[in-house]
Design a protein around this motif. Structure first.
Motif, PDB file in Angstrom:
ATOM      1  N   GLY A  97       0.823  -1.206   0.000  1.00  0.00           N
ATOM      2  CA  GLY A  97       0.000   0.000   0.000  1.00  0.00           C
ATOM      3  C   GLY A  97       0.853   1.250   0.000  1.00  0.00           C
ATOM      4  O   GLY A  97       2.056   1.224  -0.254  1.00  0.00           O
ATOM      5  N   LYS A  98       0.218   2.351   0.324  1.00  0.00           N
ATOM      6  CA  LYS A  98       0.863   3.655   0.291  1.00  0.00           C
ATOM      7  C   LYS A  98       1.904   3.792   1.407  1.00  0.00           C
ATOM      8  O   LYS A  98       1.668   3.377   2.528  1.00  0.00           O
ATOM      9  CB  LYS A  98      -0.200   4.738   0.432  1.00  0.00           C
TER      10      LYS A  98
ATOM     11  N   SER B  76       4.144  16.436  -2.224  1.00  0.00           N
ATOM     12  CA  SER B  76       3.853  16.430  -3.661  1.00  0.00           C
ATOM     13  C   SER B  76       4.763  17.374  -4.440  1.00  0.00           C
ATOM     14  O   SER B  76       4.625  17.502  -5.652  1.00  0.00           O
ATOM     15  CB  SER B  76       2.385  16.795  -3.907  1.00  0.00           C
TER      16      SER B  76
ATOM     17  N   CYS C  90      10.422   5.021   2.263  1.00  0.00           N
ATOM     18  CA  CYS C  90      10.421   4.508   0.894  1.00  0.00           C
ATOM     19  C   CYS C  90      10.576   2.990   0.949  1.00  0.00           C
ATOM     20  O   CYS C  90      10.873   2.428   1.998  1.00  0.00           O
ATOM     21  CB  CYS C  90      11.543   5.129   0.070  1.00  0.00           C
TER      22      CYS C  90
ATOM     23  N   CYS D 220       4.107   6.306   3.766  1.00  0.00           N
ATOM     24  CA  CYS D 220       4.010   7.642   4.348  1.00  0.00           C
ATOM     25  C   CYS D 220       5.244   8.481   4.022  1.00  0.00           C
ATOM     26  O   CYS D 220       6.324   7.951   3.772  1.00  0.00           O
ATOM     27  CB  CYS D 220       3.873   7.546   5.862  1.00  0.00           C
TER      28      CYS D 220
END
Length: 72
Positions: free
Chosen positions: A4-5, A57, A11, A7
C-alpha cells in the motif's frame, strides 16, 4: 514488508522493505516537535514555507490537510 501507500519520510527498497529517508524523517520530527510546542497547523505550514521545505507532492507550500494527516 508493507503493502500500500508509504508515508512521507519512508520509501521501499529494491526488496520491498520499508526504509526511512533520513532528511524527510527529520522534517517529520520537526513538524511533530513544532506541534507539541503549541504551534498551530497554519504556523507550521508557514514555517515550512519560510525555510523552503517542499510538500510531499513537491509544492512550495504544505496544505493544512497534509499536515493534519501526519497527526493521525
Amino acid at each position: 514488508k508493507i503493502f500500500g501507500k508509504i508515508c512521507y519520510g519512508f520509501c521501499r527498497n529494491k526488496d520491498g522493505i520499508v526504509e526511512t529517508i533520513p532528511d524527510k524523517a527529520t522534517v517529520v520530527k520537526m513538524i511533530f516537535s513544532l506541534y507539541l510546542d503549541g504551534n498551530s497547523l497554519e504556523d507550521i505550514q508557514q514555517y515550512l514555507f519560510e525555510i523552503q521545505i517542499p510538500s510531499p507532492s513537491g509544492k512550495e507550500k504544505w496544505s493544512r490537510d497534509v499536515l493534519n494527516k501526519l497527526q493521525v
